[in-house]
Design a protein around this motif. Sequence first.
Motif, PDB file in Angstrom:
ATOM      1  N   PHE A   6     -27.185  -9.710  24.885  1.00 21.88           N
ATOM      2  CA  PHE A   6     -28.626  -9.470  25.038  1.00 21.88           C
ATOM      3  C   PHE A   6     -28.855  -8.251  25.941  1.00 21.88           C
ATOM      4  N   LYS A  21     -27.755  -4.990  24.126  1.00 18.13           N
ATOM      5  CA  LYS A  21     -28.630  -4.527  23.040  1.00 18.13           C
ATOM      6  C   LYS A  21     -30.057  -4.235  23.505  1.00 18.13           C
ATOM      7  N   LYS A  22     -30.627  -5.114  24.313  1.00 15.52           N
ATOM      8  CA  LYS A  22     -32.045  -4.993  24.677  1.00 15.52           C
ATOM      9  C   LYS A  22     -32.286  -4.081  25.878  1.00 15.52           C
ATOM     10  N   ASP A  44     -31.098  -0.291  25.180  1.00 13.69           N
ATOM     11  CA  ASP A  44     -31.943   0.402  24.208  1.00 13.69           C
ATOM     12  C   ASP A  44     -33.341   0.703  24.763  1.00 13.69           C
ATOM     13  N   THR A  45     -34.008  -0.323  25.305  1.00 17.86           N
ATOM     14  CA  THR A  45     -35.378  -0.088  25.801  1.00 17.86           C
ATOM     15  C   THR A  45     -35.355   0.770  27.066  1.00 17.86           C
ATOM     16  N   GLU A  51     -41.900  -3.386  26.439  1.00 15.89           N
ATOM     17  CA  GLU A  51     -40.760  -4.099  25.856  1.00 15.89           C
ATOM     18  C   GLU A  51     -39.688  -4.369  26.916  1.00 15.89           C
ATOM     19  N   GLU A  62     -40.702  -7.170  29.087  1.00 12.49           N
ATOM     20  CA  GLU A  62     -40.530  -8.447  28.383  1.00 12.49           C
ATOM     21  C   GLU A  62     -39.074  -8.917  28.448  1.00 12.49           C
ATOM     22  N   HIS A  63     -38.145  -7.981  28.288  1.00 13.45           N
ATOM     23  CA  HIS A  63     -36.720  -8.324  28.347  1.00 13.45           C
ATOM     24  C   HIS A  63     -36.326  -8.788  29.756  1.00 13.45           C
TER      25      HIS A  63
END
Length: 202
Positions: free
Chosen positions: A85, A88-89, A92-93, A111, A114-115
């Motif tokens: 997680f 990837k999250k 990237d963000t 975003e 949120e992560h």
Amino acid sequence: MRVRIALAEKGVKYEYSEQDLKNKSELLLKMNPVHKKIPGLVHNNKPVCESLIIVEYIDEVWSDKATLLPSDPYRRAQARFWADFVEKKIYDTGRRVWTTKGEDQEAAKKEFIEHLKVLEQELGNKSYFGGDEFGFVDIFFIPFYSWFHAYETLANFKIEESFPKIIEWAKRCMQRESVAKALPDQNKVYEFILELKKRLGI
């Protein structure tokens, strides 16, 4: 950073080789011919690539010292899920936070927040993501702490105000010699990003 933290946690001595990614060495190309990327670990003259795989390899090879992944299969699967997680999250963000402007940057920031919310919920009141012991998920997430100042400055928001538990956790991790020695100074990371933005014409 992840590989260096894992090796330090295990007390493994190693030779560190800095790589110029604009002018890749023969060693790097030979040891990682597929992706031609860092990090790479060469052990017994055999290469292991990709940080997620390298950290698991380190944990399995030097299994007699500080375990990084839980022994219970379910908890081990959960640790891998959260490391994935983060990979990837957050990566990237986080990248989109500093490579975009205007509405795109606002969307990336939203975003990213949120992560972080999801990760803070998972952390809860635990000392570390796996419980009382520093481990696999911590190793995967803590390098991003050195980028927090840059994210905040470039996108104009404060992580600590919304996510005090994540900052407490990060400071706890930073008290470990393995982490403190591996992570670059936040201001240096910020300067590096500004230089990168200029070079990329952002």
